[in-house]
Enzyme design. Structure first.
Site, PDB file in Angstrom:
ATOM      1  CE1 TYR A 199      65.130  61.658  61.276  1.00 13.04           C
ATOM      2  CE2 TYR A 199      66.007  59.902  58.807  1.00 13.04           C
ATOM      3  CZ  TYR A 199      65.332  60.403  60.066  1.00 13.04           C
ATOM      4  OH  TYR A 199      63.707  59.586  59.964  1.00 13.04           O
ATOM      5  N   GLY A 226      63.908  57.034  55.988  1.00  8.99           N
ATOM      6  CA  GLY A 226      63.006  58.015  56.022  1.00  8.99           C
ATOM      7  C   GLY A 226      64.390  59.414  55.956  1.00  8.99           C
ATOM      8  NE  ARG A 235      66.363  57.878  65.995  1.00 12.01           N
ATOM      9  CZ  ARG A 235      64.960  57.414  65.181  1.00 12.01           C
ATOM     10  NH1 ARG A 235      65.536  58.511  64.454  1.00 12.01           N
ATOM     11  NH2 ARG A 235      64.662  56.723  65.682  1.00 12.01           N
ATOM     12  CE  LYS A 252      64.228  47.443  59.568  1.00  8.25           C
ATOM     13  NZ  LYS A 252      64.154  48.309  60.573  1.00  8.25           N
ATOM     14  CG  HIS A 271      65.283  51.417  64.084  1.00  6.08           C
ATOM     15  ND1 HIS A 271      64.088  50.943  63.301  1.00  6.08           N
ATOM     16  CD2 HIS A 271      65.138  53.200  63.349  1.00  6.08           C
ATOM     17  CE1 HIS A 271      63.661  51.939  62.754  1.00  6.08           C
ATOM     18  NE2 HIS A 271      64.336  53.503  62.574  1.00  6.08           N
ATOM     19  CG  ASP A 305      68.205  46.397  59.180  1.00  2.49           C
ATOM     20  OD1 ASP A 305      68.834  47.037  58.418  1.00  2.49           O
ATOM     21  OD2 ASP A 305      68.122  47.124  60.571  1.00  2.49           O
ATOM     22  NE  ARG A 342      79.734  50.596  59.489  1.00  2.00           N
ATOM     23  CZ  ARG A 342      80.499  51.022  60.268  1.00  2.00           C
ATOM     24  NH1 ARG A 342      81.941  51.355  60.515  1.00  2.00           N
ATOM     25  NH2 ARG A 342      80.040  51.428  61.424  1.00  2.00           N
TER      26      ARG A 342
END
Length: 416
Positions: A45, A100, A186, A291, A315, A346, A350
């Site tokens: 996830y 999340g 995903r 966003k 995202h 965003d 890193r």
């Protein structure tokens, strides 16, 4: 000495007495340690992105294409890392992005991240898909800054309730995430057949909300049947998960299962248009930040709609495969906005050097998510704190070594 050098010196001094950092400082080692610390489902996830994960790779490639051009013989002994956003002065241009289902990573979840961010004065963007209700996180953070990320539900009444709760929790901005009105494809999650929300995880904002709880009760009163599934050991485990993740839930109560089914019904809304933003504007005085902006024309429409700020984001590559790297979108959007509102960045950050590049290309601040999530998985609150601290410390050192003394005035010529 400056924040970066102070942190660096403290790490080396502690190391000389045998006290090592809680997490690795380098990205590859950090990621490897986090993978080892997580379950298969949690790693899928957190790490997983859309499709062949080419957009995540594009995010990195877009950042790596830009190189810093240092200037020398400048007095950079005193550096100012602070930035101003929406009338608030923050100590650094770093925000903790909304992530999340942090309960999959650490039991303290959002509370641990909130405390870690508070120690640094870093604004924490509370996730709609949290494992802990926003009120409890706000209490743990005290007066430290926080924003609230809003996923726009199919229930406007629920959206309004979330916004009012965010205001009561002293959030300083509402961040409307636009790119997740449908869940991206995903493969890591799909291969495991595992969606945490279907297990009652990551829906604490919902189960703690009076409007949502009423919707659940109405569902039960209608005797709306749940989706039937063949009883297998995994089915029992899922029911147990639902019960554990519902406040005061029990196996005999229909509430946990009905809450999951209600959430899956109301979570996403693909009918939103620019006209809906006026409705939100009427219901809050907080700054509204969009966003998921990737095109200059959408930035222009946001300005016309009276939006207060933008976050250039894809995202982190989790929604659309084979999309442009987020940093590739930043310069054109920053040019179109031309300073009218803050433009945050965003997806792919890193390190402190990455922060420097994004700021040079027009970002007012940057958001970081996976880094602190990895730290959280490895060492809880302290790990999340060190992950955020390390990026800030490196940014401070890079800023000085590049010949600049202010985070708010890095020129475009600083990178090529």
């Amino acid at each position: 000495m400056g924040f970066g050098r102070d942190i660096q010196s403290a790490i080396f001094r502690n190391g000389s007495t045998g006290l090592k950092p809680a997490i690795p400082a380098g990205w590859s080692d950090l990621e490897s340690a986090a993978k080892h610390a997580m379950s298969r489902e949690a790693w899928a996830y957190v790490k997983g992105s859309a499709g062949n994960e080419s957009t995540e790779a594009a995010n990195r490639a877009a950042i790596d294409r830009w190189k810093i051009v240092p200037r020398v013989l400048r007095d950079v002994d005193q550096r100012d890392l602070s930035v101003e956003l929406f009338g608030h002065r923050y100590p650094t241009p770093l925000l903790a992005a909304p992530v999340g289902v942090l309960g999959m990573v650490d039991k303290q979840a959002d509370i641990a991240v909130g405390r870690a961010a508070a120690r640094l004065g870093v604004p924490y963007i509370l996730s709609t898909q949290a494992s802990v209700p926003m009120e409890r996180v706000a209490q743990a953070m005290g007066d430290a800054p926080r924003w609230f990320q809003l996923y726009w539900s199919t229930s406007d009444e629920l959206v309004e309730s979330f916004v009012h709760r965010a205001e009561a929790s002293k959030a300083q901005a509402i961040v409307v995430t636009l790119d997740t009105h449908m869940l991206g494809w995903r493969p890591r999650d799909l291969s495991l057949g595992y969606l945490p929300f279907a297990h009652g995880k990551g829906i604490a904002q919902y189960t703690s909300d009076p409007v949502f709880r009423r919707l659940v009760e109405e569902r039960i009163a209608r005797n709306q049947p749940a989706v039937k599934a063949r009883i297998r050991p995994a089915t029992i485990r899922t029911l147990l998960d639902m019960t554990r993740n519902y406040p005061g839930g029990s196996l005999r109560s229909p509430l946990p299962r009905a809450s999951v089914d209600t959430f899956l019904d109301v979570f996403s809304r693909s009918t939103l248009t620019w006209e809906n933003l006026a409705w939100l504007r009427e219901r809050t005085t907080l700054p509204i930040v969009l966003k998921g902006i990737q095109h200059p024309d959408d930035a222009s429409r946001a300005l016309a709609a009276g939006i207060d700020g933008l976050i250039v984001s894809n995202h982190a590559g989790r929604q659309i495969d084979n999309a442009i790297g987020s940093l590739d979108a930043l310069p054109g959007i920053a040019e179109r906005v031309n300073g009218a509102v803050p433009v945050l960045f965003d997806s792919g950050i890193r390190s402190g050097a990455d922060m420097f590049v994004a700021l040079a290309l027009g970002a007012s601040a940057v958001c970081v998510g996976r880094a602190y999530t990895y730290g959280l998985a490895i060492a809880g609150e302290q790990g999340a704190y060190e992950a955020l601290r390390n990026i800030i410390a490196e940014f401070d050192i890079v800023l000085g070594l590049a010949g600049y003394a202010s985070a708010g005035s890095i020129p475009r010529e600083a990178v090529v």
